[in-house]
Design an enzyme around this catalytic site. Sequence first.
Site, mmCIF file in Angstrom:
data_model
loop_
_atom_site.group_PDB
_atom_site.id
_atom_site.type_symbol
_atom_site.label_atom_id
_atom_site.label_comp_id
_atom_site.label_asym_id
_atom_site.label_seq_id
_atom_site.Cartn_x
_atom_site.Cartn_y
_atom_site.Cartn_z
ATOM 1 N N TYR A 140 0.793 -1.341 -0.143
ATOM 2 C CA TYR A 140 0.335 -0.093 0.056
ATOM 3 C C TYR A 140 0.940 1.584 -0.356
ATOM 4 C CZ TYR A 140 -5.267 -1.745 0.502
ATOM 5 O OH TYR A 140 -6.422 -2.534 0.845
ATOM 6 N N LYS A 190 2.994 -15.352 2.037
ATOM 7 C CA LYS A 190 3.026 -15.983 0.511
ATOM 8 C C LYS A 190 4.755 -16.021 0.164
ATOM 9 C CE LYS A 190 1.442 -17.543 -3.059
ATOM 10 N NZ LYS A 190 0.462 -19.084 -3.270
ATOM 11 N N ASP A 222 -3.232 -18.066 -0.194
ATOM 12 C CA ASP A 222 -4.324 -18.735 -0.831
ATOM 13 C C ASP A 222 -4.989 -19.840 0.146
ATOM 14 O OD1 ASP A 222 -1.621 -20.422 -0.665
ATOM 15 O OD2 ASP A 222 -2.013 -20.549 -3.192
ATOM 16 N N ASP A 246 -6.307 -6.922 3.772
ATOM 17 C CA ASP A 246 -7.512 -6.297 3.184
ATOM 18 C C ASP A 246 -8.318 -7.367 2.836
ATOM 19 O OD1 ASP A 246 -9.419 -4.050 2.143
ATOM 20 O OD2 ASP A 246 -8.248 -4.105 0.404
ATOM 21 N N ASP A 250 -11.970 -9.381 4.085
ATOM 22 C CA ASP A 250 -13.769 -8.620 3.371
ATOM 23 C C ASP A 250 -14.135 -10.551 3.396
ATOM 24 O OD1 ASP A 250 -13.411 -6.091 3.131
ATOM 25 O OD2 ASP A 250 -13.834 -6.175 0.791
HETATM 26 C C1 IPM Z 1 -10.358 -0.965 4.370
HETATM 27 C C2 IPM Z 1 -10.476 -0.362 3.005
HETATM 28 C C3 IPM Z 1 -9.807 0.641 2.385
HETATM 29 C C4 IPM Z 1 -7.963 -0.628 2.478
HETATM 30 C C5 IPM Z 1 -9.758 1.735 1.029
HETATM 31 C C6 IPM Z 1 -10.590 2.159 0.828
HETATM 32 C C7 IPM Z 1 -8.326 2.374 1.181
HETATM 33 O O1 IPM Z 1 -10.727 -1.543 1.547
HETATM 34 O O2 IPM Z 1 -10.074 -0.819 5.368
HETATM 35 O O3 IPM Z 1 -10.421 -2.211 4.119
HETATM 36 O O4 IPM Z 1 -7.921 -1.020 1.037
HETATM 37 O O5 IPM Z 1 -7.571 -0.410 3.208
HETATM 38 MG MG MG Z 2 -10.888 -2.925 2.211
#
Ligand code: IPM
Ligand code: MG
Length: 357
Positions: A140, A190, A222, A246, A250
């Site tokens: 990042y 990884k 993975d 990240d 999710d």
């Molecule tokens: C998160 C979001 C952020 C990230 C974005 C909005 C930059 O997806 O907090 O997970 O990738 O960290």
């Molecule tokens: Mg995110």
Amino acid sequence: MKTVLILRGDGIGPEVTEQGVKVLRVMAAEAAIEVEVEEALIGAAALDAAGVALPEQTLARAGAADAILFGAVGDPRYDRADFYLQPGKGLLRLRRELELYANLRPVKAFSAALQASPLKAERIEGVDLMIVRELTGGIYFGEPRGIKEEAGERYALNTMIYTEREVERIVRFAFELARKRRRKLTSVDKGNALEVGRFWRDTAARIAREYADVETHHLYVDNAAMQIIREPAQFDTLVMGNMFGDILSDAAANLVGSLGMLPSASIGRHHALYEPCHGSAPDIAGRDIANPIASILSVGMLFGYSFDRPEVEATVHRAVNDVLARYRTADIMEAGKTQVGCTQMGDLIAERLQRAG
Ligand code: IPM
Ligand code: MG
């Protein structure tokens, strides 16, 4: 007296944060903590007003606050704008400037809403895991980066880089947390393809020797993605780099319902920011249908980490569970439940907390 800076941001950010603030006020009163709430601009809202995603004034006030409650950033009006004018850049810069290196994303099943998961209820029962994501390093922020042109050919590059100090810091943080939980830590990398991954694994294994009381595992990312979906209850604490965190968070969010229910805390040595893991969801913004639970649970984490009142965090989780037994927002609606909007969900949880106190 504690100061909490509210950064509502864009899209559904303002409406879900409104419900978070509601719960913040109720719990501050219950816990007899005097809280002063301030507001500042970030994201597209700040770009509109001041031409930058993170105005200096917002950064200064964030640095001075005892805690920050963040909503969401992102607005399709800026999709085609220059990269440095992206609303999300405001959040990334804030994380970096305040050195919020440890991002905690707890995924804990709600016994009253096991069916809200796309996975079978028996797989979800008892899920209680914590993703510890490194937040201020890795791909990042690595340099060099950019979209460039050389000898007539355009290309883009990013750099995945971790110093030993950065890996040690986040891995130690995760081990300390695992000690307060079920003493099991899974480090994700990884290492079979990337030098950064090999280095991460070796460093994590070395630190693990200081924590012989914690059971340590190493998984390739993975495989970890597959295991999180296949058998999530096996995990306790997980630690990983910025991008893997990240992505896996999710995926993990969906285990307990929707991304609208995943809170987070971003912790540094001197500052802490609390935010839902979901984005600004511009398609449903302003319609009072968004799920405010991630913001509300983030407020619970704020009490736990910034005000040193972990019991409040547990109380908020219980209140959410109780309300979910009967009421649902659209994203987790099921037959037999009553569908409510964002404001009403916030009211129901706040009322429940008032009664619990
Ligand atoms: C998160 C979001 C952020 C990230 C974005 C909005 C930059 O997806 O907090 O997970 O990738 O960290
Ligand atoms: Mg995110």
